[in-house]
Scaffold this active site. Structure first.
Site, PDB file in Angstrom:
ATOM      1  N   HIS A  13       0.835  -1.198   0.000  1.00 32.08           N
ATOM      2  CA  HIS A  13       0.000   0.000   0.000  1.00 32.08           C
ATOM      3  C   HIS A  13       0.870   1.248   0.000  1.00 32.08           C
ATOM      4  O   HIS A  13       1.652   1.473   0.933  1.00 32.08           O
ATOM      5  CB  HIS A  13      -0.894  -0.017   1.243  1.00 32.08           C
ATOM      6  CG  HIS A  13      -1.996   0.978   1.208  1.00 32.08           C
ATOM      7  ND1 HIS A  13      -2.444   1.634   2.341  1.00 32.08           N
ATOM      8  CD2 HIS A  13      -2.774   1.444   0.195  1.00 32.08           C
ATOM      9  CE1 HIS A  13      -3.442   2.431   2.026  1.00 32.08           C
ATOM     10  NE2 HIS A  13      -3.646   2.346   0.730  1.00 32.08           N
ATOM     11  N   GLU A  40       0.568  -0.208  -4.811  1.00 33.26           N
ATOM     12  CA  GLU A  40      -0.470   0.787  -5.101  1.00 33.26           C
ATOM     13  C   GLU A  40       0.080   2.187  -4.905  1.00 33.26           C
ATOM     14  O   GLU A  40       0.930   2.412  -4.038  1.00 33.26           O
ATOM     15  CB  GLU A  40      -1.664   0.539  -4.170  1.00 33.26           C
ATOM     16  CG  GLU A  40      -2.836   1.496  -4.344  1.00 33.26           C
ATOM     17  CD  GLU A  40      -2.760   2.707  -3.410  1.00 33.26           C
ATOM     18  OE1 GLU A  40      -3.592   3.624  -3.575  1.00 33.26           O
ATOM     19  OE2 GLU A  40      -1.863   2.744  -2.536  1.00 33.26           O
ATOM     20  N   ASP A  42      -1.093   6.689  -5.796  1.00 37.09           N
ATOM     21  CA  ASP A  42      -2.202   7.611  -6.066  1.00 37.09           C
ATOM     22  C   ASP A  42      -1.731   8.735  -6.985  1.00 37.09           C
ATOM     23  O   ASP A  42      -0.658   9.309  -6.767  1.00 37.09           O
ATOM     24  CB  ASP A  42      -2.693   8.209  -4.756  1.00 37.09           C
ATOM     25  CG  ASP A  42      -3.026   7.130  -3.735  1.00 37.09           C
ATOM     26  OD1 ASP A  42      -4.121   6.567  -3.828  1.00 37.09           O
ATOM     27  OD2 ASP A  42      -2.182   6.848  -2.858  1.00 37.09           O
ATOM     28  N   HIS A  55      -1.145  10.781  -2.019  1.00 32.18           N
ATOM     29  CA  HIS A  55      -2.481  10.324  -1.660  1.00 32.18           C
ATOM     30  C   HIS A  55      -3.467  11.476  -1.550  1.00 32.18           C
ATOM     31  O   HIS A  55      -4.560  11.439  -2.116  1.00 32.18           O
ATOM     32  CB  HIS A  55      -2.450   9.554  -0.340  1.00 32.18           C
ATOM     33  CG  HIS A  55      -3.793   9.058   0.084  1.00 32.18           C
ATOM     34  ND1 HIS A  55      -4.658   9.817   0.851  1.00 32.18           N
ATOM     35  CD2 HIS A  55      -4.435   7.895  -0.161  1.00 32.18           C
ATOM     36  CE1 HIS A  55      -5.763   9.133   1.059  1.00 32.18           C
ATOM     37  NE2 HIS A  55      -5.666   7.967   0.462  1.00 32.18           N
TER      38      HIS A  55
END
Length: 244
Positions: A13, A40, A42, A55
């Protein structure tokens, strides 16, 4: 290895955000070298339309500067310190661009996959992100995540990208047909433990469960037979899967 060939995918993450400053190159590098299958991140756009990795829309939480990314040029974003607030050890770590992220992955691994979260809910962000993913050869084997159903529909209709959405009550711009544009379903640990879990498991889509960081949480997540499990701190998950 194609996505369909992996039994359970391990996803870091925001890289390996339990030990490294989230959404930074040092975090991504650590996750890749540890052996995750996917990580992952963003994506937002700067004022001058460069996809960058963070994020939040505002740089305050991670960088200590109370400004929106969309109001900052890339030059200004590059002046932010994305590491010092996490730990003085990482002082000077910069906010990466999507291009820098893809170049890093390309240099380190030919098997790691990407979980691409579209955080700026604009078609322009999607278009610029997809263009770079295709340029670097990652588009076919990545997942696109978004908490906005309109954006997932756009990704599916325009690019036939592989999409993962979330339960309707967590989504914006959700329409009666929005689930038709999901390939997979994202389920948080809170939802997985709740009375509404069966409603979303019943959609019949492969599930991504996030985030499982302890032995107990990992065992619970594995009991749900997901396709992918996300971890802020991957060791417990990797150990349970016999990967370390």
């Amino acid at each position: 290895m194609g996505i369909a060939e992996k039994k359970i995918w391990v996803e870091g993450h925001r890289g390996w955000c339990a030990k490294y400053p989230e959404n930074t190159l040092v975090s991504f590098k650590a996750a890749i070298e540890y052996g995750v299958d996917v990580f992952e991140f963003d994506v937002h756009l700067t004022k001058d339309k460069v996809p960058v990795i963070m994020h939040d829309a505002n740089a305050y939480r991670t960088c200590g500067v109370d400004r929106l990314l969309k109001d900052m040029t890339l030059e200004e974003v590059k002046q932010l310190d994305a590491g010092k607030k996490f730990s003085p050890e990482f002082e000077g770590e910069r906010v990466p661009t999507l291009k820098e992220t893809l170049e890093l992955v390309k240099s380190l691994s030919d098997t790691v996959r990407l979980g691409v979260e579209i955080k700026d809910y604009s078609e322009e962000n999607v278009d610029l992100t997809v263009a770079l993913l295709k340029e670097y050869g990652f588009f076919e084997d990545c997942w696109f995540y978004c908490f906005n159903a309109r954006i997932l529909k756009y990704i599916k209709q325009r690019y036939n990208g592989r999409t993962m959405g979330y339960p309707d009550f967590q989504m914006s711009d959700f329409e009666p047909d929005s689930y038709d544009y999901y390939d997979e379903m994202g389920i948080s640990m809170n939802v997985a433990r709740s009375e509404v879990y069966d409603v979303y498991a019943g959609k019949g889509k492969p599930m991504h469960i996030f985030c499982a960081d302890t032995e107990e949480a990992v065992a619970f997540a594995l009991s749900k037979a997901p396709a992918l499990i996300t971890a802020n701190d991957p060791p417990a998950l990797m150990k349970a899967l016999g990967r370390i």
